[in-house]
Design an enzyme around this catalytic site. Structure first.
Site, mmCIF file in Angstrom:
data_model
loop_
_atom_site.group_PDB
_atom_site.id
_atom_site.type_symbol
_atom_site.label_atom_id
_atom_site.label_comp_id
_atom_site.label_asym_id
_atom_site.label_seq_id
_atom_site.Cartn_x
_atom_site.Cartn_y
_atom_site.Cartn_z
ATOM 1 N N THR A 1452 0.811 -1.216 0.000
ATOM 2 C CA THR A 1452 0.000 0.000 0.000
ATOM 3 C C THR A 1452 0.846 1.268 0.000
ATOM 4 O O THR A 1452 0.422 2.292 -0.520
ATOM 5 C CB THR A 1452 -0.916 0.008 1.233
ATOM 6 O OG1 THR A 1452 -0.102 -0.126 2.412
ATOM 7 C CG2 THR A 1452 -1.902 -1.125 1.169
ATOM 8 N N CYS A 1453 2.027 1.207 0.573
ATOM 9 C CA CYS A 1453 2.843 2.408 0.671
ATOM 10 C C CYS A 1453 3.341 2.860 -0.691
ATOM 11 O O CYS A 1453 3.708 4.017 -0.876
ATOM 12 C CB CYS A 1453 4.034 2.169 1.601
ATOM 13 S SG CYS A 1453 3.507 1.708 3.263
ATOM 14 N N ALA A 1454 3.393 1.938 -1.634
ATOM 15 C CA ALA A 1454 3.866 2.283 -2.974
ATOM 16 C C ALA A 1454 2.775 2.122 -4.011
ATOM 17 O O ALA A 1454 3.042 2.216 -5.197
ATOM 18 C CB ALA A 1454 5.063 1.404 -3.347
#
Length: 1486
Positions: A1452-1454
């Protein structure tokens, strides 16, 4: 072959450690083969802890040692800037070394020195062993050890002697024909050596390394050896590109490129990129032989590979641009076709902006020197492709810097150069190529006609959009060439449909003589070739009168400062007339346009085409203009009628206005010139406002008595424009917008300050600032006897401080009287420090333009050509408290004591010093200027200010109409009106702006005004049926009020380096944004909002299509982690806001007992908090009771409100009320923090609540946006109450007997309605009790009580609590520039989750996937088939912790989706739905 280029990237870890084709960065990071896998796993767990902005780089699996991912020349520039920064910041380090070093630092140096010595000994021993003829197994062992040492050693471990010896030994071993392992390890050692010690490359070349590598690539025996050769070539080509070229490296690395994996194909092409930077025209065969292979590679779908190939071909074309034969050879390999395919906006391969611009430049080079390319481009209909590019590209990015000719990487600039190149000028006799081009166009008129049909309309649109002077000049130059070349009758129709003459009339009023000359040239060509078609239109559109105005001004404007003649520090800028020429002249600053060119051209046009026998200027008014002038005079005559004569005004106004609209909609069109010259705008604005729009008024003024009549006039005007439910105002709005674009002359100011690190501003408080200062000499005014002379000579002034701050600084130094009062003493003592603190600047203007600049980040604004500057030392303060902001402002009650003048004219105290001086200087400046005029010294005189009483001017008298239904509308119209200084500088534009603001206000309050009019009609008996009260009107789309020209101007201004705050913008931007924000697009308003609320570090100037993410960036703000608990999400939110709500930090969330952190969990946190706030048990929101009965709709524990969330009314006496208020305080803080951090909330507020957030008043009609059924009932009851009141006042018993005062056949008394709030019986409608019954006598009182409880007092404290919580983060007044719909988009994002046409633009493919891969196509189809809930679930998909290995997972962070290659679409859909439903509410490793 094409499929080979698209095959999935091979995992290098699958090979044995000694056979891997690896690069030095991979091997030096770890000696184990599984390092890459481990790093990916770690990244899944905590990779986002370093911030979301870095994840794109982390996820990039391309060859990081290849420079192909950067545009040409960018890495070198970045390295130089970094070195420069390091040099600048190293002043103190030498002193520290002399005085004494940190013991830990010295210990580390000792360890490194010892390790280097150990490495040197190992290398010496290994070189000795490898030089001897020993057993091959021993050589393998030695090479393995050598690779290990080289992969971990530093440059200090090697010397030139050692490098020379190693190079000789390794080259010999690389030619070891009998043992492939020895060759592989030797070439790998060469790769490591050239990487760790770049100076060794020269020795490698000297010892014939390149022929050995070429031999291994041209006759591949061992694939792993060939792969390692590619890695070595890439390293060597960086330092010795010419040697690689001469050795035949280009052919060697490309010959068998299809046999390698995608990652190694990138490495091979990266080598060619390095070589192409140093091409030589003396021997073109080495690189020309590679053109067929490179052209074929353009068909591949790997973005990085294609971009690198495009760079190579661009460099090759630049090198052979003087040889038509070689350019033809380039075209013969299909380069034109492939390049146009790359320009396709819907193509499979999307290029980065610099490379995309380079491809356009490549086509320009080819068409310039090759007739084959010229013909091919026309035959492929290049005009259509260029039209698409300009139509979809944001014109606001048409200047990438404040030096406008520095635009080689600018898309619009490149397109214009290509268009101009495709339209040849009149050829010179000895120019064979130009003759061939003209002959081709003469013989193919249809191709030229099609090209013109594609290009001309979009060029006209660009000119209308307010493009900067450079783009405008390019468009006009292209149109001029097109008019000279075209000869068909169809082209005349094209020109008329594009309304070219209206555009020319506007261009002729501009101040830059370059664009004026080209516009006159176009006019001369049109009159010369098509006089019969355009002669009358020259009069109608005002072109003739614009030419006359140029002649009347004489030659005084012909010497207006050319941009190129103004002083530009340390940089040579081309003159505008040469900016689109291909050949660079040595005298680049020389202007080709003669000084009197404008006057000479205008005279020639008038004498040739408008002689006395053809045109009489005294009788030049058209019939349309004369008719509109008569109608305008009729409107003026209405002002003489008594203002309270409603019926007379209504009848006459309807008559006059219907004739005006009939003329505007008539068969004969009304030009912009005729509309503006007729006086209709001024007359209409004057009549509707009764002249109040031109005056300053405050409470108690006699003008306030006429406000109810003004409201009635606007109500009548609204009814006339929406008479049949459909808006007829679009024609009027369009005419006003065109007139505003024609008349406005707001300048753009571009800063061209010298590059500087820090400045010291003495005024107002003696502090260091990170942007240039102003040098001012303060001189006492002549005749001033009450003040002393200021002894200082030149003083440095902070340009972003207000004149009030200068007043506080100067007053103690120039006053003669003793300081008698303690209050004055304190004020004088606090003067040096009460203004701007040492770590921040706070600027507040009258239009609520508040801003804060943290000095560690403020260095971004230095220098127009510099983006990355050295940051000032952090003072340790992360946040400036509200108390400091208050201290930074002058006391509100303090009257001005000094009056400042510049060149005899008073400076406006509501502005900053920079803005005040700028406003004075710009009166005679060019339309797009720079601030070089501000770089010198300025003499400002001061005198004692007259003691005036405090005034409320320009404030709408809110107390004058408390009980009037028009009050919300008139408050909106007059409370934030345009500063009257605009009326003094441009009266026609001022009237246009007022009318546009009025129309936008009528459109916004449309339901209110129509409802009120129908209630009055029912009360007066003009309507008989309650059903006639139903309002069905369609408002005008908001986009029609947006001025593309002003939006474009603000876009350009915001990209300027000095736009570090709204205090650094020209004052007209702030004035218009405060009074007429509807003129600007939502996108530019968002940028302005972030600049005003958060400072320059939060403004993102990068074009959206170049950004790796759609959300706003958070600049260099620090980040704070917070541990949240899912089970108590509101308690966690409260604790988070208590700790970090008022700090200038970005919050990242992680959950207890979960490993995920970063962007994904943070976005999930705001989603969970949003849902928690919608819990009906909190008692915060109204429940939908469907005509006062039933139960609220609930879904999964949160409220679903069809009309949106709106506060429920509460009595102060309720025990639960304090808890509700605390929830609203928390809600306000969460909303503000989400806006600050760029997060999206899932809170469907109602339109009425957004109006309360924006500080607007609500009336009974706003209940329509809360509870439509309740509003419908209240409107009907209001109509009955109004009828009862009218007939009671008429005192006519016969008339009253005939009127129907029943509610749908039932008397009010028989309805048995209790005096209670429907749905909330616990709310007390004082002074009545719930047992009282409603009757006809107290009906109006009942309605007011319901309205008061629903949208006024019943929710007032909840709204105040929300606003107080919001203000803890930043002032809520900054949101005032948005309307309700825009605020919802800002807070909650777009309503449409997926626009499938745009999905591909935001997807980056990797690991062998391309846009045409079957799994990708299946995924897009599945997303398109999803319903709204499934789309929401996909967007919130966090990853699955299922034991099945074939489920999709997400980082999710990328925003990184890991999608297994499923065998079918059905299987993929099954697994995807399972993952997005079962993988919610947790973050784990995947």
């Amino acid at each position: 072959m094409e499929n080979r280029g698209q095959k999935r990237m091979e995992d290098v870890e699958e090979l044995p450690a000694d056979k891997r084709a690896c690069n030095s960065q991979d091997s030096r990071s770890s000696s184990s083969g599984g390092s890459s896998v481990q790093s990916q796993s770690q990244e899944a767990a905590n990779g986002a802890s370093s911030g979301h902005e870095t994840t794109d780089a982390d996820m990039d699996t391309s060859s990081s040692d290849s420079p192909s991912s950067h545009s040409d020349g960018e890495p070198d520039k970045e390295e130089e800037e970094e070195e420069e920064e390091e040099d600048y910041g190293s002043c103190d380090s030498d002193d520290d070394d002399e005085e004494g070093e940190d013991p830990r630092h010295k210990a580390l140096q000792d360890v490194q020195w010892g390790r280097s010595s150990e490495d040197q000994q190992k290398l010496t021993s290994l070189v000795t062993r490898l030089s001897e003829k020993v057993d091959p197994s021993l050589q393998l062992t030695g090479l393995t050890e050598l690779c290990e040492v080289l992969s971990f050693c530093t440059e200090d471990s090697l010397s030139t002697v050692m490098a020379d010896t190693l190079a000789r030994v390794l080259v010999k071993l690389a030619n070891h024909e009998s043992n492939a392992d020895i060759m592989l390890l030797a070439i790998r050692a060469i790769t490591y050596l050239s990487d760790v010690y770049p100076r060794s490359v020269a020795f490698l070349v000297k010892h014939e390394t390149l022929p050995a590598l070429c031999q291994r690539l041209q006759a591949i025996e061992y694939l792993d050896v060939a792969e390692q050769c590619l890695q070595a070539f890439e390293k060597i080509s960086k330092d010795e590109p010419v040697a690689c070229l001469n050795a035949g490296a280009i052919k060697a690395v490309l010959s068998y490129i299809d046999f390698f994996s995608t990652s190694l194909q990138r490495v091979a092409v990266s080598t060619v990129v390095n070589i192409c930077r140093k091409l030589s025209s003396e021997s073109p065969s080495p690189f020309m032989d590679a053109v067929p292979i490179l052209c074929n590679l353009l068909q591949y779908e790997d973005r990085q590979l294609v971009e690198s190939v495009a760079i190579c071909l661009t460099k090759i074309a630049d090198q052979v641009s003087e040889s038509p034969e070689m350019l033809d050879q380039l075209c013969s390999h299909g380069l034109i076709h492939q390049s146009i395919h790359l320009l396709n906006l819907n193509g499979r391969t999307t290029l980065s902006q610099p490379v995309y611009n380079g491809v356009i430049g490549l086509l320009r080079n080819l068409s310039s020197g090759s007739i084959l390319a010229f013909r091919t481009l026309y035959e492929l209909n290049i005009g259509y492709r260029l039209k698409e590019i300009i139509s979809t590209y944001d014109i606001s990015h048409s200047v990438s810097s404040t030096h406008p000719n520095n635009t080689c990487s600018n898309q619009v600039h490149e397109v214009l150069k290509l268009v101009i190149e495709l339209l040849p000028s009149s050829p010179v006799e000895d120019n064979q190529l130009a003759l061939e081009k003209e002959s081709f166009l003469v013989n193919q008129p249809d191709l030229l006609q099609q090209f013109g049909a594609d290009i001309l309309p979009v060029m006209i649109q660009v000119l209308k959009s307010g493009a900067n002077v450079y783009v405008s000049y390019g468009c006009l130059s292209a149109i001029h060439k097109l008019t000279c070349l075209s000869k068909s009758a169809d082209f005349v129709d094209l020109l008329k449909n594009a309304n070219i003459l209206s555009v020319l009339a506007g261009i002729l009023s501009r101040k830059d003589h370059h664009v004026v000359v080209v516009a006159l040239q176009i006019a001369e060509v049109l009159l010369g070739k098509y006089s019969d078609d355009f002669l009358n239109s020259f009069i109608k559109e005002g072109v003739y009168f614009a030419i006359e105005a140029l002649l009347n001004s004489g030659q005084q404007n012909q010497g207006s400062a050319d941009v190129s003649e103004e002083h530009v520090p340390k940089e040579t800028v081309k003159c505008l007339c040469q900016s689109f020429e291909r050949s660079s002249s040595s005298s680049s600053q020389t202007c080709k346009i003669e000084k009197d060119s404008v006057y000479i051209l205008a005279t020639r046009i008038k004498e040739s085409f408008f002689g006395p026998e053809v045109f009489d200027s005294q009788k030049g008014l058209t019939d349309v203009l004369q008719n509109l002038k008569h109608l305008s005079a009729a409107l003026d005559d209405l002002m003489t009628e008594p203002i309270d004569a409603h019926a007379l005004h209504d009848e006459k106004f309807f008559s006059v206005w219907s004739r005006i609209m009939e003329r505007l909609n008539g068969r004969e069109s009304v030009s912009t010139f005729e509309f503006t010259e007729s006086g209709v705008v001024k007359a209409l604005a004057n009549y509707l406002s009764n002249g109040l729009h031109q005056r300053k008024f405050s409470k108690g003024d006699p003008e306030c008595d006429s406000l109810p009549f003004v409201g009635n006039r606007f109500e009548v005007f609204t009814r006339s424009l929406w008479s049949d439910g459909e808006a007829t105002s679009s024609v009027l709005i369009k005419k006003l917008q065109n007139s505003l674009s024609s008349l406005e002359n707001y300048p753009i100011v571009l800063s061209q300050f010298l590059k500087q690190r820090n400045s010291f501003a003495t005024v107002p408080n003696g502090r260091s600032i990170s942007y240039p200062i102003l040098r001012v000499r303060f001189v006492k005014a002549e005749g001033e006897t009450c003040l002393r002379d200021y002894s200082q000579d030149l003083v440095t002034v902070d340009p972003l401080c207000f004149l009030d701050a200068v007043d506080q600084y100067m007053w103690p130094k120039v006053q003669l009287e003793p300081l008698d009062s303690v209050e004055e003493k304190d004020q004088a003592m606090e003067c040096p420090s009460s203004q701007l603190q040492s770590t921040s600047i706070s600027c507040l203007g009258e239009s609520s333009t508040h801003m804060e600049i943290d000095s560690p980040n403020a260095s971004q604004l230095q220098g127009s050509q510099e983006e990355d500057q050295e940051q000032l030392p952090d003072s340790g303060e992360e946040n400036t408290s509200s108390s400091e902001e208050e201290d930074a402002l002058p006391e509100e009650d303090a009257l001005p004591r000094l009056l400042f003048r510049l060149e005899g004219l008073e400076l406006d105290r509501s502005l900053t010093v920079y803005q005040a001086i700028l406003l004075h200087k710009l009166k005679s400046a060019s339309e797009t200027t720079n601030d070089s005029k501000l770089s010198g010294s300025h003499t400002i005189t001061y005198e004692r200010a007259p003691q005036l009483a405090e005034s409320d001017e320009n404030l709408f008298p809110l107390g004058s109409m408390d009980n009037d239904e028009y009050h919300p509308f008139l408050s909106f119209l007059f409370a934030q009106r345009l500063d009257l200084r605009h009326k003094a500088t441009n009266p026609p534009a001022y009237d246009i702006l007022f009318l546009l603001k009025s129309l936008e206000g009528m459109n916004r309050f449309l339901f209110h005004l129509i409802c009120h009019e129908r209630i009055n009609a029912f009360g007066e008996g003009r309507l008989q049926n309650l059903d006639d009260l139903r309002v069905q009107v369609r408002p005008v789309p908001y986009a029609e009020f947006v001025s593309s020209k002003l939006t474009e101007k603000l876009e350009q201004q915001l990209r300027d380096s000095f736009a570090v705050s709204t205090c650094g913008l020209p004052p007209w931007f702030n004035d218009l944004m405060g009074s007429c924000p509807f003129l600007f697009s939502f996108e530019v308003k968002t940028k302005y909002f972030r600049l005003a609320a958060f400072g320059s570090q939060k403004v993102h100037h990068q074009p959206q299509h170049l950004s790796s993410e759609g959300r706003p960036v958070t600049g260099s703000l620090p980040r704070k982690k917070f541990l949240a608990c899912r089970e108590n999400i509101l308690e966690s939110a409260s604790k988070m806001m208590e700790l970090h709500g008022n700090q200038k930090v970005v919050i990242e969330v992680e959950y207890s007992e979960e490993v995920g952190t970063g962007l994904g969990p943070t976005l999930e946190f705001y989603t969970l908090v949003s849902r928690a706030f919608q819990n009906p048990d909190l008692g915060m929101w109204r429940c939908d009771r469907s005509s006062f009965v039933g139960k609220p709709k609930e879904d999964s524990g949160f409220l679903v409100a069809p009309s949106g969330l709106f506060p429920r009314p509460w009595s102060d006496a309720s025990a639960a009320f304090p808890d509700v208020l605390q929830k609203f305080v928390l809600l306000g803080t969460v909303v503000a923090k989400a806006l600050h951090d760029g997060r999206v909330l899932d809170l469907p507020f109602s339109k009425a609540f957004y109006k309360l957030i924006l500080g607007q008043e609500l009336s009974s009609f706003d209940i329509h946006f809360v509870d439509p059924e309740l509003c419908k009932t209240l409107v009907e009851l209001q109509a009955l109450a109004r009828r009862n009141k009218v007939f009671s006042e008429s005192q006519s018993d016969a008339r009253a007997a005939k009127c129907d005062l029943s509610f749908r056949g039932t008397k009010i008394e028989d309805l048995c309605v209790e005096f209670a709030l429907p749905g909330y019986s616990d709310y007390d409608l004082a002074p009545h009790s719930s047992t009282d019954m409603v009757n006809l006598d107290n009906l109006e009182e009942f309605i007011k009580a319901i309205v008061n409880a629903t949208v006024c007092n019943g929710i007032q404290k909840q709204v105040e609590a929300f606003r107080s919580g919001f203000n803890k983060v930043f002032p809520i007044e900054h949101l005032g520039i948005f309307n309700e719909e825009e605020l919802e988009t800002l807070l909650c994002g777009e309503r449409d989750l997926f626009n499938m046409n745009e999905v591909l633009d935001h997807v980056k493919f990797d690991h062998g996937y391309t846009s045409s891969s079957p799994p990708v196509e299946n995924l897009l189809e599945i997303l398109h088939e999803f319903d709204k809930e499934q789309q929401r679930a996909f967007l919130q998909f966090h990853g699955s912790d299922s034991s099945e290995t074939d489920l999709p997972s997400v980082m999710t962070c990328a925003n990184y989706l890991k999608l297994p290659p499923y065998s079918s679409k059905e299987k993929m859909k099954e697994k995807l739905i399972y993952a997005i439903t079962e993988g919610q509410c947790s973050f784990h490793l995947s």
